[in-house]
Write an enzyme that holds these catalytic residues in place. Structure first.
Site, PDB file in Angstrom:
ATOM      1  CG  ASP A  13      -8.197  -3.498   1.103  1.00  0.00           C
ATOM      2  OD1 ASP A  13      -7.495  -1.830   2.036  1.00  0.00           O
ATOM      3  OD2 ASP A  13      -8.524  -3.236   0.080  1.00  0.00           O
ATOM      4  CE  LYS A  16      -1.222  -3.258   4.697  1.00  0.00           C
ATOM      5  NZ  LYS A  16      -1.724  -3.914   4.065  1.00  0.00           N
ATOM      6  N   GLY A  40      -5.102   2.353   4.025  1.00  0.00           N
ATOM      7  CA  GLY A  40      -5.919   3.061   5.184  1.00  0.00           C
ATOM      8  C   GLY A  40      -5.421   2.147   6.312  1.00  0.00           C
ATOM      9  CG  HIS A  41      -2.398   0.548   7.692  1.00  0.00           C
ATOM     10  ND1 HIS A  41      -1.153   0.444   7.510  1.00  0.00           N
ATOM     11  CD2 HIS A  41      -2.851   0.264   6.308  1.00  0.00           C
ATOM     12  CE1 HIS A  41      -0.610  -0.247   7.257  1.00  0.00           C
ATOM     13  NE2 HIS A  41      -2.145  -0.789   6.200  1.00  0.00           N
ATOM     14  CD  GLN A 223      -0.603   1.320  -1.178  1.00  0.00           C
ATOM     15  OE1 GLN A 223       0.546   0.301  -0.810  1.00  0.00           O
ATOM     16  NE2 GLN A 223      -0.909   1.598  -0.845  1.00  0.00           N
TER      17      GLN A 223
END
Length: 428
Positions: A13, A16, A40-41, A223
């Protein structure tokens, strides 16, 4: 030509997706090398927010090729939903995206196994996202996995049924049932047919051929380093190698082809789910950081645990990854704090001072040692260039660079792609 790697240095988180989006214009290819739809990006631009779970974050730029590499595990149903949403927003996803044949597929029964395994652990549960990531990687390692390339073979149905039946037996052993499986399977098979409409490639060959043609490649990790299956806070980790070495195995790139390694970290720390977190804050300060930083999982919506920055863990992550440049995210979240703390060492239970990462950072094993620095009390979201930084923020950056022995070359001062300061020290 060499590939550059961009990855997270904390517990995920870190932001990225935004950085990949900002850096993509400098590259010809962006490739995801590990993880699955548990990652989730989040990207924000033009007053819109997008959350990418499996698709590389370079799809919003024009002309770049985006590759989902073989180190990724892919849920066809979630991929189809994500891709169709992008199509509806105007992204030419079919033109932009290629899928590696050696990607492992998440089956409906993998998700059922994930839930059953977590339930069986009781109070010792890991805190997975329930997306079937762990069971899919388990099948991969035990040589029972189903890969994207299998969907193109004549015996695909037989292979699928064998994998499914094996999982059903495992579920029974856990005291669980494969409920609504026929419905789940129908949707999954529809999504597999959708997957087959994309350009499915020999990913390792494609990338290495591109390097021979002097194409610039950016490898995108998911991650964070402290969730790496080997070097993270085991067993509270993900099921893949989130570190630079994962780019080699996840894309088929040789170690001597690694160029710059961009390490991303927040100006503070967060973590989702269970596991040790030495600098976690349980007071109003932690809550304030969570609220100001909107620290809720992009995929799960779960509250993130928040704490001060941990430089012991960061130095460890820099070492493991061979980081050449640092990128600090969410600097603006700390705008209103009169004092900012940073963990510079640990005390073990015998009173010894540790400046390196010990085998265990579980509660009771170590205690963080903090230093205090003055806050900058300035709205960084309005800052447009490095020369506008307040003195206290410059001092904070200088302190971090000295402690981490690595230059901070990019800083994020807000969620939008425009709120990104690229310093003169940045090398691309």
């Amino acid at each position: 030509m060499k590939v550059d790697v961009l990855l997270g240095l904390q517990w995920g988180d870190e932001g990225k997706g935004k950085v990949v989006d900002v850096l993509t214009p400098r590259y010809d290819i962006v490739a995801r090398f590990q993880g699955g739809p548990n990652a989730g990006h989040t990207l924000e631009f033009d007053n819109k927010k997008y959350v990418l779970r499996s698709i590389p974050s370079g799809v919003f730029q024009n002309g770049q090729v985006n590759i989902v590499g073989n180190g990724v595990v892919l849920d066809p149903v979630l991929f189809m939903e994500e891709a169709k949403a992008l199509e509806e927003s105007g992204v030419d996803i079919r033109k932009a995206l290629k899928l590696a044949k050696k990607i492992h597929l998440i089956l409906p029964t993998h998700r059922l196994l994930d839930a059953a395994n977590e339930k069986a652990k009781g109070g010792a549960k890991i805190g997975t996202t329930g997306k079937g990531i762990g069971p899919t990687y388990t099948d991969k390692i035990s040589r029972n996995g189903l890969r994207l390339g299998n969907t193109l073979m004549d015996d695909f149905t037989a292979r699928y049924e064998a994998a499914r039946d094996r999982h059903i037996t495992m579920l029974k052993g856990l005291g669980a049932e494969a409920t609504n499986l026929a419905e789940l399977e129908a949707k999954w098979m529809e999504a597999v047919d959708y997957l087959k409409t994309y350009d499915i490639i020999d990913g390792e060959q494609f990338i290495n051929d591109a390097l021979k043609q002097d194409k610039r490649v950016l490898c995108e990790g998911a991650q964070g380093t402290m969730l790496d299956v080997d070097y993270g806070s085991y067993p509270f980790v993900t099921s893949s190698n989130t570190i630079t070495a994962g780019a080699c195995s996840g894309l088929g790139v040789a170690p001597n082809k690694i160029g710059d390694v961009y390490g991303i970290f927040k100006a503070y720390c967060t973590r989702v789910g269970s596991g040790p977190f030495p600098t976690e804050l349980f007071d109003e300060t932690g809550k304030k950081i969570r609220d100001l930083g909107h620290e809720y999982g992009a995929v799960t919506g779960r509250e993130r645990r928040c704490g001060w920055i941990d430089l012991v863990a960061l130095k460890y992550a820099i070492m493991i990854n061979g980081v050449t440049q640092l990128i600090m995210m969410k600097s603006d979240v700390l705008d209103g704090f009169p004092t900012i703390k940073a963990c510079v060492a640990y005390k073990d239970k015998n009173g010894n001072t540790l400046t390196h990462m010990p085998y265990s950072i579980d509660e009771g094993e170590i205690t963080p040692v903090f230093v205090e620095l003055p806050g900058w009390n300035t709205d960084l979201t309005k800052v447009k260039s490095e020369d506008q930084f307040p003195k206290e923020f410059k001092d904070y950056i200088a302190f971090l660079e000295k402690e981490l022995e690595t230059p901070i070359t990019i800083l994020s001062v807000g969620p939008d792609r425009e709120q990104t300061i690229v310093r003169d020290s940045f090398k691309s």
